[in-house]
Design a protein around this motif. Structure first.
Motif, PDB file in Angstrom:
ATOM      1  N   ALA B  77       0.832  -1.202   0.000  1.00  0.00           N
ATOM      2  CA  ALA B  77       0.000   0.000   0.000  1.00  0.00           C
ATOM      3  C   ALA B  77       0.862   1.245   0.000  1.00  0.00           C
ATOM      4  O   ALA B  77       0.575   2.222  -0.684  1.00  0.00           O
ATOM      5  N   ILE B  78       1.932   1.190   0.769  1.00  0.00           N
ATOM      6  CA  ILE B  78       2.806   2.362   0.832  1.00  0.00           C
ATOM      7  C   ILE B  78       3.485   2.595  -0.492  1.00  0.00           C
ATOM      8  O   ILE B  78       3.550   3.716  -1.007  1.00  0.00           O
ATOM      9  N   GLU B  79       3.981   1.504  -1.049  1.00  0.00           N
ATOM     10  CA  GLU B  79       4.668   1.668  -2.329  1.00  0.00           C
ATOM     11  C   GLU B  79       3.692   2.110  -3.404  1.00  0.00           C
ATOM     12  O   GLU B  79       4.060   2.846  -4.313  1.00  0.00           O
ATOM     13  N   GLY B  81       1.412   4.107  -2.955  1.00  0.00           N
ATOM     14  CA  GLY B  81       1.263   5.539  -2.793  1.00  0.00           C
ATOM     15  C   GLY B  81       2.256   6.336  -3.610  1.00  0.00           C
ATOM     16  O   GLY B  81       2.030   7.494  -3.940  1.00  0.00           O
ATOM     17  N   LEU B  82       3.341   5.658  -3.982  1.00  0.00           N
ATOM     18  CA  LEU B  82       4.347   6.348  -4.773  1.00  0.00           C
ATOM     19  C   LEU B  82       3.940   6.461  -6.222  1.00  0.00           C
ATOM     20  O   LEU B  82       4.344   7.367  -6.936  1.00  0.00           O
ATOM     21  N   GLU B  83       3.167   5.470  -6.655  1.00  0.00           N
ATOM     22  CA  GLU B  83       2.812   5.461  -8.060  1.00  0.00           C
ATOM     23  C   GLU B  83       1.653   6.379  -8.313  1.00  0.00           C
ATOM     24  O   GLU B  83       0.561   6.160  -7.839  1.00  0.00           O
ATOM     25  N   ARG B  84       1.917   7.402  -9.041  1.00  0.00           N
ATOM     26  CA  ARG B  84       0.806   8.267  -9.381  1.00  0.00           C
ATOM     27  C   ARG B  84       1.031   8.756 -10.782  1.00  0.00           C
ATOM     28  O   ARG B  84       2.138   8.717 -11.274  1.00  0.00           O
ATOM     29  N   PRO B  85      -0.028   9.266 -11.364  1.00  0.00           N
ATOM     30  CA  PRO B  85       0.107   9.780 -12.733  1.00  0.00           C
ATOM     31  C   PRO B  85       1.171  10.857 -12.777  1.00  0.00           C
ATOM     32  O   PRO B  85       1.415  11.549 -11.801  1.00  0.00           O
ATOM     33  N   ALA B 162       2.538  16.952  -8.584  1.00  0.00           N
ATOM     34  CA  ALA B 162       1.859  15.650  -8.585  1.00  0.00           C
ATOM     35  C   ALA B 162       1.232  15.251  -7.260  1.00  0.00           C
ATOM     36  O   ALA B 162       0.085  14.911  -7.205  1.00  0.00           O
ATOM     37  N   PRO B 163       1.979  15.328  -6.202  1.00  0.00           N
ATOM     38  CA  PRO B 163       1.431  14.691  -5.004  1.00  0.00           C
ATOM     39  C   PRO B 163       0.130  15.308  -4.516  1.00  0.00           C
ATOM     40  O   PRO B 163      -0.629  14.661  -3.841  1.00  0.00           O
TER      41      PRO B 163
END
Lengths: 188, 784
Positions: B77-79, B81-85, B162-163
């Motif tokens: 789940a944490i990792e 969280g890193l993947e985003r458009p 992004a974030p």
């Protein structure tokens, strides 16, 4: 993935992995003490790391000074853990209750018993301290935070922290002396 | 002894400043000033000493508490969280996504959540306004920094926007598997309140020219705020909670950091008691930017489970047999203070494995523990303590215990040190129980050293290099930074690095001080042919010229125990195996004055047994320390060193005259009668059991001195033995069982536990309790 997918720079993934490796354990230990429950501690810590990845700290990656990261993580984790405790309404807020902070929540009952039996004088002495003093000792000596950082994490002034640590250490020292009849550290 | 300076302000032994000083928490000038004050205040200095000792004990204890781990799905789940458009260059695009995401799934939830969390949101908005207000105030102070920063982190520029937006869409999705215990209201402000925050902050960011500043402005943790209004904490209130939370998070370099401190100072001045000495800004010790990249930083070591050992090598040693006093009344050996075998055995047992027999060196097990031997008060640098009682595993035999305790050196009078850390940075050193642990260990040592000490770091891994030239420990920063910069990689060529280390030590040789190379390795000399004979000759030669070599072993899988021990032996130093921070503390800090300072050199033991009192004897352990009898008097023959405060314990099992021993068969002699009467001297009728002779040299001396002690056995039963005796006997029988020794007699695991419990005593450092736990483990494993 659409063309808008970010190719996460591999350093970011690596960085995250390193951060997890380095802080997952200590944070779980710490959160466990505050929530008194292993499952909740896991949730708290997971949320903490999720905050991290969503924050801009993650973008700094390796540029981020470790000590600042550590301070941030502990602070966020602490606040979250306290929130969880509050919401649970199972226990009163941290400061008001003598929580057995020295108990490790992740152990099975049998292990807890073993841990109790083999708990050293030091741990026993620490259990007798009021919760705030225990907490500063754990932050200082288990996690290596400085006075200032502890102040940031616990929202106390540096003076306060210094006084708490001083008092707590003194009490532990006295307990140790009582137990062994000698000053700590000497080969009795 | 010393009087307090008259005319100075009264010294309060309960001053928190003592603790702050003891822990190194006083800012620069304060520390120097306080140190000056302490010069005339002996009680204060003693307090500081005690505080440091307790601190060390605490840290040693607490740091090795096992850490739990996050379950795999949490990590995922944490990792995730890193993947985003990807960051869109166009803000409107992102806004579109955001609104779309918000509308699609979260609308209903948002409504409810918004309703529920309205009070929270409005509160936060107040805080937000406070934050943004103070932000604008201090923005100018920060402006210069970002320019400098920008070139260093291009990814940040791009990734900035992004974030913020996507997590609004993400949060509900991510939140679902995660938040079981974290109740809705906490997680909820994310979509609801955040939508407001994010948009608002986002817009601000758009106006900033330098994206670098963006992160600082828009920093908000996605879920929940760092700083809920401070009503959670009784005690000093900081009304400006906002600036604090902001400043806590982002890394600010140079001037930005100063701005941070200024705000902290402001916050602190709001009615809370101030630290008596120095301003809060001063608490932050600014590190000057290190020249080397700070990639891998200090790790907090949590013992993880480790894989099986496979390339370890140990010298197989036959055990000392029973020797007939009539045939050979002399027993000669060199003292040994190494303790690596115990740490090694502990490592195996902690991984639920029985250690290989050859890894168990009984004298090292016994010597690991502290015993309460009296310290010497005469001219000799050590005192001898002896005791005899019944042997627990062979009740008809006697057990004799010798303790040799070296003089202590008070911390303040430790001679100056010139140390060179010779660090193995080969690839095999990468796992957390090797290089990272080593770095922590060396960090402890470096932090304990003082202005009279010098430290250098030489690495060896393919290319040997001087990572840190010899630097005085008055300035710890460069040393700690250099340690931080150690990384594993490359293959090992041990030879060249050692030469450089010796050269560095030579160049800064301290007369009358401790000059030492401390080799830290997992024992792997991988690449290149390192002729061990040549290596040994170099080490011996340097030891003769006063530069000793100590060895710290780390990790497993590549541990060449025999090699490491031999090198330390030839180098007149000690070999310790470091398997935990606690052990690092013990070896490097608690025993530091011992590890580093030799009080007596080439210490040899020779015992003559009286045949009227003893039929056979067996020296327990010290098999690889045996000396030829004439070596005892031969000053050219090397032996072990005794460090300050160190103690050496040796156990002999004695068979009274007239008793037979089952296992021992001596071949009948061809040219002499088997039973020949012994010609005893007058002394044999004294009732003495034995005479212990000790030879040693002063650390800088070449000629040995001699001491002799007779010992009579009073015939004490086991019950009259001291607890130290019982405990030592327990450790010995433990070792005998682990080795499955033919001499173990009636030794049994349960008996070991009993003995240990009886002998446990005060056990301030918990060592003996740990031993008991290990015995239980071993017993359980042995039963399988």
């Amino acid at each position: 993935m659409t063309e808008e997918s970010r190719h996460n720079p591999s350093w970011l993934n690596d960085w995250l992995r390193e951060v997890l490796e380095q802080f997952e354990g200590p944070l779980l230990r710490y959160a466990g003490r505050i929530t008194g429950d292993a499952d909740r501690a896991r949730d708290v810590v997971q949320e903490t790391f999720l905050s991290l990845v969503r924050s801009d700290l993650a973008l700094q990656g390796n540029q981020l000074k470790e000590r600042l990261l550590q301070e941030w993580l502990f602070k966020v984790c602490r606040n979250r853990a306290i929130d969880v405790r509050r919401k649970e309404k199972r226990v009163k807020p941290l400061m008001d209750e003598a929580v057995d902070l020295a108990a490790s929540p992740s152990l099975q009952p049998a292990q807890i018993l073993e841990a109790e039996e083999t708990a050293s004088q030091v741990v026993k002495a620490m259990k007798k301290l009021p919760p705030q003093q225990q907490e500063v000792l754990y932050l200082k000596f288990q996690n290596g935070l400085s006075y200032r950082e502890i102040g940031q994490v616990m929202n106390l002034t540096v003076s306060n922290v210094g006084f708490l640590i001083h008092t707590a250490l003194k009490k532990v020292r006295d307990q140790l002396k009582l137990g062994t009849g000698a000053a700590p550290g000497s080969r009795a | 002894m010393k009087n307090d300076d008259n005319g100075n302000r009264p010294k309060n032994p309960d001053d928190p400043k003592l603790t702050a000083y003891a822990l190194g928490e006083l800012p620069g000038e304060e520390q120097a000033a306080f140190e000056a004050e302490l010069k005339g205040w002996e009680a204060g200095r003693m307090e500081v000493e005690e505080i440091r000792q307790v601190a060390a004990i605490l840290a040693g204890e607490l740091k090795v508490e096992p850490c739990p781990a996050l379950p795999a799905d949490s990590r995922r789940a944490i990792e995730a969280g890193l993947e985003r458009p990807a960051p869109a260059r166009k803000l409107s695009r992102l806004k579109a996504i955001y609104f779309l995401g918000a509308g699609l799934g979260a609308a209903a939830a948002l409504l409810i959540a918004a309703f529920l969390t309205w009070p929270l949101v409005s509160q936060r908005q107040k805080t937000d306004r406070l934050e943004t207000a103070s932000l604008h105030g201090s923005k100018t102070a920060r402006a210069p920094a970002p320019q400098a920063e920008a070139p260093r982190s291009p990814p940040a520029l791009e990734a900035l926007p992004a974030p913020k937006a996507p997590p609004a869409a993400e949060a509900p999705a991510a939140a679902v598997p995660v938040t079981t215990a974290v109740p809705a209201p906490v997680a909820e402000p994310a979509p609801a309140a955040k939508s407001v925050e994010v948009a608002q902050v986002f817009e601000e960011a758009a106006f900033e020219k330098t994206a670098r500043e963006g992160p600082q402005l828009s920093f908000r943790p996605a879920v929940g705020a760092i700083d809920m209004p401070s009503n959670r904490q009784p005690g000093p209130q900081k009304p400006a909670a906002g600036p604090d939370s902001l400043h806590a998070a982002p890394p600010l370099a140079g001037e930005a950091e100063k701005a941070e401190k200024k705000s902290l100072a402001l916050a602190d001045s709001h009615g809370s008691e101030r630290w008596e000495f120095g301003r809060p800004e001063d608490d932050i010790k600014i590190a000057k930017e290190p020249e080397i990249s700070e990639k891998v930083l200090r790790r907090i070591y949590c013992p993880p489970p480790l894989p099986q050992p496979n390339t370890e090598s140990y010298e197989a040693l036959a055990e000392n047999p029973f020797v007939a006093v009539s045939q050979d009344p002399l027993s000669t050996f060199s003292i040994d203070v190494d303790t690596a075998s115990y740490a090694n055995v502990r490592r195996f047992l902690n991984q639920n494995q029985l250690p290989p027999r050859e890894a168990v060196r009984l004298e090292e097990l016994i010597n690991y523990f502290s015993y309460s031997y009296p310290t010497p008060d005469g001219e000799a640098p050590f005192a001898v303590n002896a005791e005899a009682a019944a042997c627990p595993w062979n009740p008809e035999h006697r057990l004799v215990r010798f303790g040799i305790k070296a003089r202590e050196i008070p911390a303040g009078r430790r001679p100056p040190s010139n140390l060179v850390f010779l660090v193995d940075v080969s690839g095999s050193m990468a796992p957390p129980n090797k290089l990272p642990l080593l770095k922590s260990a060396l960090r402890f040592l470096a932090e304990s050293l003082g202005e009279n000490d010098r430290v250098a770091i030489v690495t060896y891994a393919g290319t040997s290099g001087l990572l840190l030239p010899s630097t005085s420990c008055a300035e710890k920063r460069p040393i700690l930074d250099a340690l931080d910069g150690l990384q594993a990689g490359g293959s090992t060529n041990g030879g060249a690095g050692i030469q450089q280390a010796y050269e560095t030590a030579s160049a800064h040789f301290v007369r009358g001080g401790t000059n030492r190379v401390i080799l830290a390795t997992d024992g792997d000399f991988n690449v290149g042919i390192t002729d061990q004979g040549e290596l040994v000759r170099l080490i011996e030669e340097r030891a003769r010229s006063g530069i000793f070599l100590s060895v710290l072993g780390f990790g497993m899988g590549n541990l060449k125990d025999a090699t490491l021990e031999k090198l330390a032996d030839k180098g007149n130093g000690h070999y310790a195996y470091i398997d935990s921070l606690k052990e690092a503390y013990k070896v490097l800090i608690e025993e530091m004055s011992g590890t580093l300072v030799a009080v007596a050199k080439d210490v040899k033991v020779q015992i003559e047994f009286n045949p009227a009192q003893a039929g056979f004897y067996r020296l327990i352990g010290y098999e690889n320390r045996a000396l030829q009898h004439p070596d005892f008097n031969d000053d050219r023959k090397d032996a072990g060193d005794l460090g300050a405060g160190h103690a050496v314990t040796a156990l002999y099992e004695i068979v009274p005259p007239g008793k037979e021993i089952a296992a021992v068969g001596v071949e009948a002699l061809k040219y002499q009668k088997v039973e020949k009467p012994l010609a005893l001297s007058e002394a044999a009728r004294s009732g003495e059991l034995l005479t212990l002779k000790l030879r040693w040299k002063d650390p800088e001396g070449q000629v040995s001195r001699l001491l002799e002690f007779p010992l009579s056995d009073q015939g004490a039963g086991y019950g009259q033995a001291s607890s130290d005796f019982k405990f030592a006997a327990a450790v010995a029988s433990f070792g005998l069982l682990l080795r499955d020794s033919r001499y173990k007699g009636n030794a049994a695991w349960s008996a070991v536990l009993e003995l240990a419990a009886e002998g446990k005593g005060a056990d301030p450092a918990g060592q003996r309790q740990e031993f008991i736990r290990l015995v239980q483990k071993a017993a359980a494993l042995a039963r399988k």
